[in-house]
Design a protein around this motif. Structure first.
Motif, PDB file in Angstrom:
ATOM      1  N   ASN A 445       0.943  -1.341  -0.024  1.00  0.00           N
ATOM      2  CA  ASN A 445       0.137  -0.379  -0.356  1.00  0.00           C
ATOM      3  C   ASN A 445       0.737   0.874   0.177  1.00  0.00           C
ATOM      4  OD1 ASN A 445      -2.379  -1.075  -0.346  1.00  0.00           O
ATOM      5  ND2 ASN A 445      -2.119  -1.267   2.041  1.00  0.00           N
ATOM      6  N   THR A 446       1.880   0.991  -0.756  1.00  0.00           N
ATOM      7  CA  THR A 446       2.970   1.988  -0.362  1.00  0.00           C
ATOM      8  C   THR A 446       2.910   2.455  -2.178  1.00  0.00           C
ATOM      9  OG1 THR A 446       4.882   1.248  -1.033  1.00  0.00           O
ATOM     10  CG2 THR A 446       4.098   2.060   1.762  1.00  0.00           C
ATOM     11  N   THR A 491       3.536   5.938   3.209  1.00  0.00           N
ATOM     12  CA  THR A 491       3.868   4.891   3.892  1.00  0.00           C
ATOM     13  C   THR A 491       2.177   4.039   4.015  1.00  0.00           C
ATOM     14  OG1 THR A 491       3.029   6.308   5.566  1.00  0.00           O
ATOM     15  CG2 THR A 491       5.776   6.223   5.073  1.00  0.00           C
ATOM     16  N   THR A 492       1.259   4.531   4.109  1.00  0.00           N
ATOM     17  CA  THR A 492      -0.403   4.063   4.165  1.00  0.00           C
ATOM     18  C   THR A 492      -0.789   4.540   3.068  1.00  0.00           C
ATOM     19  OG1 THR A 492      -2.106   3.391   5.175  1.00  0.00           O
ATOM     20  CG2 THR A 492      -0.642   5.563   5.828  1.00  0.00           C
ATOM     21  N   GLN A 495      -3.413   8.477   3.150  1.00  0.00           N
ATOM     22  CA  GLN A 495      -1.740   9.483   3.487  1.00  0.00           C
ATOM     23  C   GLN A 495      -2.123  11.039   3.575  1.00  0.00           C
ATOM     24  OE1 GLN A 495       2.189   8.722   3.613  1.00  0.00           O
ATOM     25  NE2 GLN A 495       2.477   9.624   4.877  1.00  0.00           N
TER      26      GLN A 495
END
Length: 613
Positions: A445-446, A491-492, A495
């Protein structure tokens, strides 16, 4: 031309006389100091004894004599007379101009309003240059006043005179505080009593305490009901100043009674004040019935009061020098200074300092060192403003305050320990939402984003100073900004990214989300598992760690299932299904795959791949 000049000066005086007349503190001096005063009248005779004259002398003189080892600290010239005032006189051939002019009025029952004046100016430079010599004052002109209003001469209140006060220091003197109070206040047959309270003093030792006065128009021949009281005690200095005739044309410094229609007197008051006193009450009276049953009163104009007290005490004051409040922050970085300027003793270390926001104590500190007489200590503190304090508030610093409003140090002046500053905090503005950015998942998921793309939506800023942050806390604290926003790996998903754009006042804040999506994988048509480290496995781009729940099945041309893989099992050309060929490298040839991404957005993917050696 002269009449025009007089008219202009009269208009000038009409503005200047609006200055407050009440006698109040002008200046204090501390150290091994004392004072003396000289002066003279410009009346040739006392008005109530010789009634024929209605003019003043062109000049008069007096001799200054201070110790040769003394150093002049300050010197002031006063001149006074009937009328609204003459603001320019000559002292020892030097023209002197008034810094301040005071006026008082007497309502005469026959002649109406009669005005009297006193002028004041600093002549320290003159006295310092000339020293002990004869001082002559001239060019004090009240002639037009006396000729245009006969009331002054007919009721015998025509006068003019002058005085010089000299404050000097000398090593042999005790440590004193000399306090000079000035203004212009009057008593007469209409207003027969006047009480004046002088404060901002502190009596540490009453030994040798004295008080001096400069007054005008007192007559030795009018002693009806005339008294001078200090703290309720009748004072006198006989035979020069009897208790029933304090203002009688005398000069205590020269021990003479020819200071006609003026008084330059000093009294010892050590028996009239007490240690610990912080104020002195002075009461003047005039008026009584004479031997024939007629009410009579003197007209007395008090010009200044001066006290000399032994007061070895500190005097703490404080000033705010500089403060800084960052945007969106409730902290203030404050530079301030503690002074011990107007003092006669060291201000001790650990003198408490309290800080208030809208009268709510928010911090406490102390002085770190003894602060010498006329010394200071620079200090810094970071204040955190509580959330219940509004963004616009008054910051107050109080030195010698333990936080409960109590002082721990006895001072010369207990009323000058406070300074204030209006503070405006900048609240965090509401952030402006921008369109999100979408990019393909590169794993877990990045994704990679160009964070500067949303700036195209912003048109109302110069964009000269733009920074990106991953949290609002970092933005507020100016910490951990994103160094390379053009190539940022999230990072997610989602975000939130925050943008700060500097403005003249502070900054605007924007925010947008980074969204990661699964993009279709890229499936190669061949690979060669020969351990040459090049294309050694069936590397489907955009599959692993992205479609983490996928299932990969490999068949031979006969439809036999040879391999089943997932996110942790990659096909390296070997079989993991069947009885005889598990773990063995399969022959060169064409194989067929079925890829289930287990993603509702994608169907089964099927095709072929060539395995080579």
């Amino acid at each position: 031309m002269r009449n025009l000049l007089i008219t202009i000066l009269a208009l000038l005086f009409s503005f200047l006389q609006l200055k407050a007349q009440d006698i109040s503190l002008y200046q204090q001096y501390n150290g091994t100091i004392n004072y003396t005063a000289i002066g003279n009248t410009l009346n040739a005779f006392e008005n109530n004894l010789v009634r024929e004259f209605c003019e003043i002398l062109p000049s008069s003189s007096a001799d200054l004599n201070i110790p040769n080892s003394a150093n002049v600290v300050a010197a002031y010239l006063y001149w006074a007379g009937s009328g609204t005032g003459d603001q320019e006189v000559t002292l020892n051939n030097t023209q002197v101009t008034a810094e301040e002019i005071y006026n008082v009025e007497y309502q005469d029952s026959f002649y109406g309003t009669l005005t009297y004046f006193s002028c004041f100016t600093d002549i320290t430079n003159i006295v310092t240059a000339l020293g002990n010599t004869t001082y002559t004052l001239s060019d004090l002109d009240i002639s037009e006043t006396l000729t245009t209003n006969i009331g002054y001469c007919n009721n015998r209140t025509n006068f003019a005179g002058w005085s010089i006060y000299v404050i000097y220091e000398e090593a042999s003197l005790p440590i004193n505080q000399v306090s000079l109070f000035q203004g212009l206040e009057i008593i007469n047959q209409v207003e027969q009593e006047k009480t004046i309270v002088i404060d901002n003093i502190n009596v540490l030792d009453n030994d040798g305490a004295k008080i001096g006065f400069l007054a005008w128009e007192g007559d030795s021949n009018l002693n009806y009901g005339e008294t001078l009281q200090i703290n309720g005690n009748l004072i006198s200095n006989p035979p020069l100043n009897p208790s029933d005739n304090a203002f009688n044309g005398t000069n205590s410094f020269t021990n003479t009674s020819t200071f006609y229609n003026g008084d330059l007197d000093v009294y010892n008051i050590q028996d009239n004040i007490a240690i610990g006193d912080t104020s002195v009450e002075i009461k003047l009276t005039t008026g009584d019935i004479d031997d024939t049953g007629v009410f009579r009163a003197d007209l007395i104009i008090l010009n200044n009061i001066i006290t000399v007290l032994n007061s070895q005490l500190p005097d703490a004051t404080v000033s705010i020098d500089y403060y800084n409040n960052d945007c969106y922050s409730n902290t203030i970085d404050l530079d301030y200074t503690i002074y011990n300027s107007n003092s006669t003793e060291v201000l001790p270390e650990n003198t408490p300092i309290a800080f208030y926001a809208n009268n709510q104590r928010i911090a406490q500190s102390v002085t770190e060192n003894d602060i010498a007489i006329d010394g200071f200590e620079n200090k810094n503190i970071t204040l955190t403003i509580p959330n219940n304090i509004p963004d616009n508030f008054t910051l107050t610093i109080v030195v010698d305050d333990d936080g409960e409003g109590n002082g721990t140090v006895v001072e010369l002046n207990e009323t000058n320990n406070t300074t204030t500053e209006n503070i405006q905090l900048t609240p965090l503005p509401e952030s402006i939402e921008l369109e999100p950015l979408l990019s393909c998942d590169i794993g877990f998921n990045t994704a990679i984003f160009n964070l500067t793309n949303p700036l195209e939506e912003i048109t109302n800023n110069s964009l000269n100073s733009v920074t990106f942050y991953t949290t609002i806390e970092d933005l507020i604290n100016n910490e951990n900004n994103i160094i390379i926003p053009e190539h940022y790996q999230s990072t997610t998903s989602p975000q939130t990214i925050y943008i700060k754009i500097e403005t003249e006042d502070c900054a605007d804040i924007y925010q947008f989300n980074l969204l990661t999506e699964n993009c279709p994988p890229t499936i190669p048509q061949g690979f060669s598992p020969n351990n040459d480290s090049v294309n050694d496995w069936f590397n489907i781009q955009g599959l692993y760690d992205i479609f983490e729940n996928h299932e990969l099945k490999i068949y031979n041309r006969y439809g036999t299932l040879l391999f089943v893989g997932d996110n942790t099992k990659r096909w390296e050309g070997k079989a993991n299904r069947g009885i005889t060929n598990q773990g063995k490298l399969l022959p060169v040839g064409t194989y067929f795959y079925v890829l289930n991404l287990n993603d509702n957005n994608f169907k089964l993917l099927t095709g072929w791949v060539y395995l080579n050696r």
